[in-house]
Design a protein around this motif. Structure first.
Motif, PDB file in Angstrom:
ATOM      1  N   ARG A 131      10.177   0.001   0.352  1.00  0.00           N
ATOM      2  CA  ARG A 131       9.380   0.589  -0.730  1.00  0.00           C
ATOM      3  C   ARG A 131      10.215   0.875  -1.974  1.00  0.00           C
ATOM      4  O   ARG A 131       9.691   0.920  -3.067  1.00  0.00           O
ATOM      5  N   GLU A 190      11.309   3.142   3.959  1.00  0.00           N
ATOM      6  CA  GLU A 190      11.811   3.370   2.606  1.00  0.00           C
ATOM      7  C   GLU A 190      12.626   2.174   2.105  1.00  0.00           C
ATOM      8  O   GLU A 190      12.621   1.853   0.923  1.00  0.00           O
ATOM      9  N   HIS A 219       0.806  -1.219   0.000  1.00  0.00           N
ATOM     10  CA  HIS A 219       0.000   0.000   0.000  1.00  0.00           C
ATOM     11  C   HIS A 219       0.843   1.276   0.000  1.00  0.00           C
ATOM     12  O   HIS A 219       0.309   2.373   0.163  1.00  0.00           O
ATOM     13  N   GLY A 220       2.159   1.131  -0.192  1.00  0.00           N
ATOM     14  CA  GLY A 220       3.033   2.297  -0.285  1.00  0.00           C
ATOM     15  C   GLY A 220       3.432   2.890   1.039  1.00  0.00           C
ATOM     16  O   GLY A 220       3.883   4.026   1.098  1.00  0.00           O
ATOM     17  N   HIS A 221       3.252   2.130   2.128  1.00  0.00           N
ATOM     18  CA  HIS A 221       3.628   2.593   3.461  1.00  0.00           C
ATOM     19  C   HIS A 221       4.809   1.773   3.965  1.00  0.00           C
ATOM     20  O   HIS A 221       5.214   0.819   3.332  1.00  0.00           O
TER      21      HIS A 221
END
Length: 60
Positions: free
Chosen positions: A41, A38, A33-35
């Motif tokens: 991601r 880093e 979900h892009g959380h």
């Protein structure tokens, strides 16, 4: 068996007490979900800090 951090030197970003559960073990649902951190991601950053080990093959 000794804990890994007593026999291996962690990256500089881990040394200042940044080794929390969310960095040590990714929550893939959060990453999806892009959380999350880093490090999980960003694929380039992930593979800079991740080392494949024997017994597993990784297709790039």
């Amino acid at each position: 068996m000794k804990p890994f951090h007593t026999i291996a030197v962690p990256h500089d970003d881990i040394l200042p007490d940044r080794l929390t559960l969310d960095v040590f073990a990714a929550d893939l649902w959060e990453v999806y979900h892009g959380h999350g951190p880093e490090e999980y991601r960003d694929p380039d950053l992930f593979f800079q800090k991740t080392y494949p080990t024997e017994g597993r093959s990784i297709a790039y």
